[in-house]
Design a protein around this motif. Structure first.
Motif, PDB file in Angstrom:
ATOM      1  N   LEU A 111      26.738 -13.872 118.810  1.00  0.00           N
ATOM      2  CA  LEU A 111      27.012 -12.658 119.256  1.00  0.00           C
ATOM      3  C   LEU A 111      25.688 -12.033 118.675  1.00  0.00           C
ATOM      4  N   THR A 112      24.911 -11.321 119.358  1.00  0.00           N
ATOM      5  CA  THR A 112      23.699 -10.560 119.016  1.00  0.00           C
ATOM      6  C   THR A 112      23.448  -9.675 119.942  1.00  0.00           C
ATOM      7  N   ALA A 113      22.061  -9.079 119.627  1.00  0.00           N
ATOM      8  CA  ALA A 113      21.733  -8.195 120.120  1.00  0.00           C
ATOM      9  C   ALA A 113      21.351  -8.181 121.752  1.00  0.00           C
ATOM     10  N   ILE A 114      21.675  -7.323 122.840  1.00  0.00           N
ATOM     11  CA  ILE A 114      21.580  -7.630 124.117  1.00  0.00           C
ATOM     12  C   ILE A 114      20.040  -7.671 124.407  1.00  0.00           C
ATOM     13  N   ILE A 115      19.062  -6.890 123.705  1.00  0.00           N
ATOM     14  CA  ILE A 115      17.686  -7.040 124.235  1.00  0.00           C
ATOM     15  C   ILE A 115      17.100  -8.167 123.639  1.00  0.00           C
ATOM     16  N   ALA A 116      17.795  -8.868 122.505  1.00  0.00           N
ATOM     17  CA  ALA A 116      17.107 -10.206 122.300  1.00  0.00           C
ATOM     18  C   ALA A 116      17.539 -11.240 123.282  1.00  0.00           C
ATOM     19  N   TYR A 117      18.592 -10.971 123.927  1.00  0.00           N
ATOM     20  CA  TYR A 117      18.786 -11.921 125.199  1.00  0.00           C
ATOM     21  C   TYR A 117      18.072 -11.566 126.295  1.00  0.00           C
ATOM     22  N   MET A 118      17.686 -10.208 126.537  1.00  0.00           N
ATOM     23  CA  MET A 118      16.726 -10.116 127.580  1.00  0.00           C
ATOM     24  C   MET A 118      15.432 -10.600 127.298  1.00  0.00           C
ATOM     25  N   THR A 119      14.989 -10.569 126.188  1.00  0.00           N
ATOM     26  CA  THR A 119      13.508 -11.243 125.955  1.00  0.00           C
ATOM     27  C   THR A 119      13.357 -12.811 125.943  1.00  0.00           C
ATOM     28  N   GLY A 120      14.727 -13.341 125.352  1.00  0.00           N
ATOM     29  CA  GLY A 120      14.684 -14.844 125.297  1.00  0.00           C
ATOM     30  C   GLY A 120      14.807 -15.180 127.027  1.00  0.00           C
ATOM     31  N   ILE A 121      15.750 -14.659 127.680  1.00  0.00           N
ATOM     32  CA  ILE A 121      15.850 -15.117 129.132  1.00  0.00           C
ATOM     33  C   ILE A 121      14.553 -15.007 129.788  1.00  0.00           C
ATOM     34  N   ASP A 122      13.916 -13.870 129.730  1.00  0.00           N
ATOM     35  CA  ASP A 122      12.576 -13.420 130.063  1.00  0.00           C
ATOM     36  C   ASP A 122      11.549 -14.725 129.955  1.00  0.00           C
ATOM     37  N   ARG A 123      11.613 -15.374 128.762  1.00  0.00           N
ATOM     38  CA  ARG A 123      10.490 -16.199 128.151  1.00  0.00           C
ATOM     39  C   ARG A 123      11.201 -17.689 128.822  1.00  0.00           C
ATOM     40  N   GLY A 124      12.238 -17.890 129.449  1.00  0.00           N
ATOM     41  CA  GLY A 124      12.854 -19.043 129.722  1.00  0.00           C
ATOM     42  C   GLY A 124      13.828 -19.804 129.012  1.00  0.00           C
ATOM     43  N   VAL A 125      14.149 -19.006 128.107  1.00  0.00           N
ATOM     44  CA  VAL A 125      15.455 -19.757 127.428  1.00  0.00           C
ATOM     45  C   VAL A 125      16.671 -19.834 128.051  1.00  0.00           C
ATOM     46  N   PRO A 126      17.308 -21.110 128.442  1.00  0.00           N
ATOM     47  CA  PRO A 126      18.129 -21.123 129.367  1.00  0.00           C
ATOM     48  C   PRO A 126      19.762 -20.813 128.755  1.00  0.00           C
ATOM     49  N   MET A 127      20.048 -19.436 128.713  1.00  0.00           N
ATOM     50  CA  MET A 127      21.187 -18.963 128.453  1.00  0.00           C
ATOM     51  C   MET A 127      21.619 -17.715 129.371  1.00  0.00           C
ATOM     52  N   LYS A 128      22.694 -17.101 129.137  1.00  0.00           N
ATOM     53  CA  LYS A 128      23.171 -15.904 129.717  1.00  0.00           C
ATOM     54  C   LYS A 128      24.112 -15.246 129.020  1.00  0.00           C
ATOM     55  N   ILE A 129      24.199 -13.872 129.213  1.00  0.00           N
ATOM     56  CA  ILE A 129      25.305 -12.789 128.522  1.00  0.00           C
ATOM     57  C   ILE A 129      26.596 -13.404 129.032  1.00  0.00           C
ATOM     58  N   ILE A 130      27.607 -13.356 128.498  1.00  0.00           N
ATOM     59  CA  ILE A 130      28.949 -13.697 129.344  1.00  0.00           C
ATOM     60  C   ILE A 130      29.878 -12.627 128.963  1.00  0.00           C
ATOM     61  N   SER A 131      29.571 -11.758 127.999  1.00  0.00           N
ATOM     62  CA  SER A 131      30.657 -10.561 127.890  1.00  0.00           C
ATOM     63  C   SER A 131      29.871  -9.703 127.066  1.00  0.00           C
ATOM     64  N   PRO A 132      30.122  -8.167 127.408  1.00  0.00           N
ATOM     65  CA  PRO A 132      29.761  -7.220 126.338  1.00  0.00           C
ATOM     66  C   PRO A 132      30.497  -7.279 125.157  1.00  0.00           C
ATOM     67  N   LEU A 133      30.046  -6.621 124.190  1.00  0.00           N
ATOM     68  CA  LEU A 133      30.536  -6.558 122.947  1.00  0.00           C
ATOM     69  C   LEU A 133      31.090  -5.366 122.238  1.00  0.00           C
ATOM     70  N   ASN A 134      29.977  -4.635 122.273  1.00  0.00           N
ATOM     71  CA  ASN A 134      30.299  -3.256 121.538  1.00  0.00           C
ATOM     72  C   ASN A 134      29.214  -2.143 122.080  1.00  0.00           C
ATOM     73  N   CYS A 135      29.396  -0.995 121.738  1.00  0.00           N
ATOM     74  CA  CYS A 135      28.455   0.174 122.166  1.00  0.00           C
ATOM     75  C   CYS A 135      28.402   1.123 120.996  1.00  0.00           C
ATOM     76  N   CYS A 136      27.274   1.817 121.261  1.00  0.00           N
ATOM     77  CA  CYS A 136      27.352   2.908 120.153  1.00  0.00           C
ATOM     78  C   CYS A 136      26.961   2.561 118.629  1.00  0.00           C
TER      79      CYS A 136
END
Length: 372
Positions: A111-136
């Protein structure tokens, strides 16, 4: 007599074979229950996880719940009458630490920041976002004795300042990116370079949310941007005051939603532990609904877990919206982040130069979300 002993030996052989088969079957059955290693952090956004763990078998009537084995360390994830996973709580090592552990195969879910997933996936870490968590939940807090009391006064101060105004933050945090976008939309130049004297805002990397309030108290920074509960805690400690909530300072047509944290999993976990992940997401979203329906008990758990005064826990929670599906507003917010990361040159791999619609398959797998 010879036939008698042959019969006895044959019976013993069959019995041993049967018992051996049962033993192997039992071992195989046990081996089929996966270990699900998960990370979350001690903050307002992730409190539903602590609620689900703490309430445990009290949620049994939902048909999915955690059964404690070693409190705060190991649990069984039960779906119906079946154990679908052995849950292991992995100590929090921060946003980047979580992504690194996933890259190393030592963590299944974070459970962590959406942009951390974006930057991690960009550099090839094999993972995906499977659910939103929260906003604001993002806010700008300034020193308590500052003469600035609202967003417009803050903008005016920055524009007339003869030197960059220091604002604390953490790199690769969603609140930092969101406020950076908004500062620039208001004509301000931002930088992380302390030698850039032409900037309006100098971001100061404080590395961790635990450093925000000490940096404010020591006047290392004029303010900081963060998700809750740090802004409200700064007020409670008498060292800071909240002068802006992010949802109040931008046009809603441009920013209908501000995704903060998400739930993500490694590609291997999605492939091999799908039943466990599906059950976990069902429990997570049922727990977030329970939190909103039972605010008094929920806020008491927040206060106990985070160490916040009860009133501050309540105020911090007021700005957090739990999200159970990736609706159009959420996707637009996610797309805004992706565009900003590309404008800043942060993305250099598979997401470089891409719009959200082009890379949904790279970023998301929402197939395990509860069906409504």
């Amino acid at each position: 007599m010879k036939k008698f002993w042959i019969g006895i030996l044959l019976s013993l052989f069959l019995a041993l074979a049967f018992l051996g088969g049962c033993s192997k079957g039992g071992t195989a059955e046990k081996a089929q229950v996966p270990e699900l290693r998960i990370r979350f952090s001690k903050g307002t956004c992730h409190t539903p996880m602590q609620v689900a763990l703490q309430k445990g078998e009290a949620f049994k009537d939902w048909g999915v719940y955690f059964k404690p084995v070693v409190p705060n360390e190991r649990y069984e994830l039960i779906k119906g009458e079946k154990k679908v996973a052995d849950l292991v709580i992995v100590p929090d090592t921060g946003v980047e630490g979580a992504i690194n552990l996933m890259a190393q195969g030592q963590l299944d879910v974070a459970l962590t920041a959406i942009i951390a997933y974006m930057t991690g996936i960009d550099r090839g870490v094999p993972m995906k976002i499977i659910s939103p968590l929260n906003c604001c939940g993002f806010a700008l807090a300034l020193q308590e004795d500052s003469q600035i009391n609202n967003w417009q006064e803050f903008l005016d101060l920055v524009r007339r300042s003869s030197e960059p105004v220091k604002i604390g933050a953490c790199r690769n945090w969603t609140p930092t990116l969101a406020f950076d976008i908004i500062f620039k939309q208001n004509g301000l130049k931002t930088t992380w370079d302390p030698n850039d004297r032409g900037a309006n805002i100098l971001w100061v990397d404080l590395k961790s949310g635990t450093n925000f309030i000490p940096a404010l108290a020591s006047k290392q920074v004029l303010g900081f941007v963060s998700s809750q509960p740090e802004p409200q805690k700064a007020e409670a400690d008498g060292v800071g005051k909240v002068v802006a909530q992010i949802q109040d300072v931008v046009p809603r047509e441009e920013w209908p939603s501000f995704p903060c944290c998400v739930i993500g999993a490694t590609d291997m976990a999605i492939r091999d532990k799908k039943e466990a992940l599906t059950a976990f997401l069902e429990l997570w979203h049922k727990t977030t609904q329970w939190c909103k329906q039972n605010p008094e008990e929920y806020n008491a758990i927040v206060a106990q877990w985070t160490g916040l005064p009860l009133e501050i826990a309540r105020k911090a929670d007021e700005t957090v919206i739990y999200q159970d599906k990736p609706d159009a507003a959420w996707l637009k917010g996610a797309g805004n982040y992706l565009d900003a990361l590309n404008r800043e040159g942060v993305l250099t791999g598979k997401l470089k130069g891409k719009k959200l619609d082009e890379v949904k398959g790279e970023l998301f797998d929402f197939s395990m979300l509860p069906k409504k």
